[in-house]
Scaffold this active site. Structure first.
Site, PDB file in Angstrom:
ATOM      1  N   CYS A   1       0.932  -1.077   0.036  1.00 31.23           N
ATOM      2  CA  CYS A   1      -0.128  -0.110   0.009  1.00 31.23           C
ATOM      3  C   CYS A   1       0.869   1.081   0.116  1.00 31.23           C
ATOM      4  O   CYS A   1       0.426   2.246  -0.098  1.00 31.23           O
ATOM      5  CB  CYS A   1      -1.060   0.257   1.250  1.00 31.23           C
ATOM      6  SG  CYS A   1      -1.474  -1.610   1.921  1.00 31.23           S
TER       7      CYS A   1
ATOM      8  N   HIS B   1      -8.888   3.739  -1.142  1.00 30.37           N
ATOM      9  CA  HIS B   1      -7.609   3.045  -0.991  1.00 30.37           C
ATOM     10  C   HIS B   1      -7.372   2.401  -2.360  1.00 30.37           C
ATOM     11  O   HIS B   1      -7.107   1.334  -2.087  1.00 30.37           O
ATOM     12  CB  HIS B   1      -7.695   2.580   0.122  1.00 30.37           C
ATOM     13  CG  HIS B   1      -6.175   1.821   0.426  1.00 30.37           C
ATOM     14  ND1 HIS B   1      -5.140   2.619   0.232  1.00 30.37           N
ATOM     15  CD2 HIS B   1      -5.997   0.798   1.172  1.00 30.37           C
ATOM     16  CE1 HIS B   1      -4.105   1.918   0.674  1.00 30.37           C
ATOM     17  NE2 HIS B   1      -4.613   0.900   1.154  1.00 30.37           N
TER      18      HIS B   1
END
Ligand code: ZN
Lengths: 384, 131
Positions: free
Chosen positions: A83, A332
């Site tokens: 991420c 996200h």
């Protein structure tokens, strides 16, 4: 080392983009950034992405996107740090310009999560953890963070509701963001009553799964005026790591990678946490957002709830946190998230953030985490 | 999972065999090439204790691929008697009977099967100590 400026940005709305492919998404963001800067020749493209090889059967993203955007034969490659890929790609792009190796560099991130089928997406995201010593046992990315959340609640005696209130604030912010995936307000009960994913984390503690791309163009600060009237300086930047599996950490109550990266970035920019006007922090889960507030030095450990309810993390408070809505509401798109954060700060510092605008924002911070704190990239931007 | 990949980790995952730094005594689980504390690359074999206490846990209800038939199952972080911390599943206990701080001990169990014709994967899980 040369000083480095960001001269232009582009983003897609974070969404389930069923009609758009990985390259089309990044193409859209890239063209928007090029249009803002008079379409300069791009010497190098450095893009963040995590899941394309799992979910889109595609590696070699650098060449794919350089080809699609007409940058052939110039340099292009992908950076992967789970991420944190977007933040890591930005650090590589910064280094490329600062060192003098390249003059005009496009960076950013792209993620196409909705091409995954069934449990493939959960599995792919889980690969941020230790495959042999965490995933092997059936841990998912959520479950590792759920264990951290339970530990935090037990340690400080913080009630579960306090985390729900963090999500409420993020959604209130995100409701003003035209690029947000979930641009609506929620109530505390929305979080408490949503499906249990991995105790104590419920669906509304989690950032949603979505697609998106963000692009940024960097050049030496002294050249910035040639390309755009609106530019910001990269004043401080760093990346740091921690053990890949959470069990090997000295503490589950702090991400050492964030503390270390932030400390180095603050020193490089000659600032302290109190100088920051606006921050885009990494709240994959509500617990991740809370730990980040503490690790970045914005609040005392275990005390976030009272401060938050008193407006400390809104404009006029200690620091405006995630005016974009953060990962929770903006969304996200994993490998692109770090690039979104920096693009959003660029809008804030150039006074173009619309309804999200934090008045007089002049110093911004982006914090992008890879895995459950195993790597963090912190970037400090300054209005010029 | 390929057979060699599974086979390589058998000493750690089924017998809790790992390494300890010869210079500063820090236990590494899983093993590292260099000690994170002192930088030494001299290690000696070390076997982890089989008992410990539960530090934190979660009940997985949305499992990753391969574990679809298993939920709800419990993932836990255990602090062993020598202070080493390890992640595994809890076994022989219902989710509602699990509590932080409870005493647990190692138990050899099946983790998952690779479909109809793949390997069956085993490892140490942790179960409550019955007094
Ligand atoms: Zn040592």
């Amino acid at each position: 080392m040369r000083k480095v400026a960001i001269i232009g940005t582009g983003m897609t709305k974070v969404d389930k983009h069923w009609r758009k492919s990985l390259k089309e998404l990044f193409g859209e963001a890239g063209i928007a950034a090029l249009n803002q800067t008079g379409s300069p020749a791009i010497d190098c493209l450095i893009v963040g992405n995590m899941c394309a090889s799992d979910l889109s059967d595609q590696n070699n993203i650098g060449a794919l996107l350089a080809d699609y955007l007409g940058f052939v034969p110039n340099t292009a490659y992908r950076v992967e740090a789970a991420c944190g890929s977007g933040g890591a790609a930005f650090l590589a792009a910064y280094s490329a310009v600062a060192s003098g190796m390249y003059d005009v560099v496009m960076t950013g991130g792209v993620e196409k999560l909705t091409d995954g089928v069934g449990g493939n997406t959960t599995l792919s995201l889980g690969k941020a953890a230790d495959a042999e010593y965490e995933l092997f046992y059936g841990s998912s990315f959520v479950s590792l963070n759920a264990m951290i959340m339970r530990y935090y609640m037990d340690h400080y005696g913080v009630p579960r509701e306090a985390f729900a209130d963090f999500a409420v604030l993020m959604h209130r912010n995100g409701s003003r963001n035209p690029f947000a995936q979930l641009p609506f307000e929620i109530k505390r009960e929305t979080v408490l009553n949503s499906d249990m994913i991995s105790d104590p984390i419920t669906l509304f503690d989690c950032a949603p799964v979505g697609d998106g791309a963000a692009a940024l163009i960097l050049c030496p600060l002294e050249d910035a005026k040639k390309y755009s009237d609106d530019f910001v300086e990269v004043a401080g930047i760093s990346g740091a790591t921690d053990t890949i599996n959470i069990a090997s950490r000295e503490s589950l109550l702090s991400f050492r990678s964030t503390v270390t990266a932030a400390d180095r970035a603050y020193r490089m920019a000659h600032i302290s946490p109190a100088d920051i006007d606006v921050a885009e922090i990494h709240d994959t889960f509500t617990i991740t957002g809370v730990l980040s507030l503490e690790d970045l030095g914005f609040c005392e450990r275990g005390k976030f709830h009272k401060m938050m309810m008193n407006g400390a993390f809104e404009p006029g408070g200690v620091v405006a946190v995630n005016p974009s809505g953060g990962l929770k509401s903006r969304g996200h798109p994993v490998g692109a998230t770090g690039a979104y954060q920096i693009a959003e700060l660029f809008l804030q510092l150039t006074g173009r953030a619309g309804k999200m605008q934090v008045p007089d924002a002049s110093i911004g911070l982006a914090q992008n985490i890879g895995g459950s704190g195993s790597s963090t990239y912190v970037t400090v931007l300054r209005r010029v | 999972m390929s057979v060699p990949r599974y086979w390589r980790e058998i000493p750690r995952r089924t017998r809790l065999e790992t390494v300890k730094c010869s210079e500063c005594g820090t236990v590494a689980y899983p093993p590292r090439a260099r000690c994170g504390k002192c930088g030494s690359s001299n290690f000696e074999n070390y076997r982890l204790p089989e008992k410990g206490r539960l530090v934190t846990f979660t009940i997985v209800r949305n499992p990753p691929k391969g574990f679809e038939k298993m939920p709800p199952y419990i993932i836990g972080v255990v602090r062993l008697e020598d202070g080493t911390i390890i992640t595994s599943q809890l076994t022989d206990v219902e989710p509602e009977d699990v509590s932080v701080g409870m005493e647990v001990e190692a138990a050899f169990r099946k983790v998952v099967e690779d479909g109809d014709s793949g390997i069956i994967q085993y490892a140490i899980k942790f179960r409550p100590v019955v007094k």
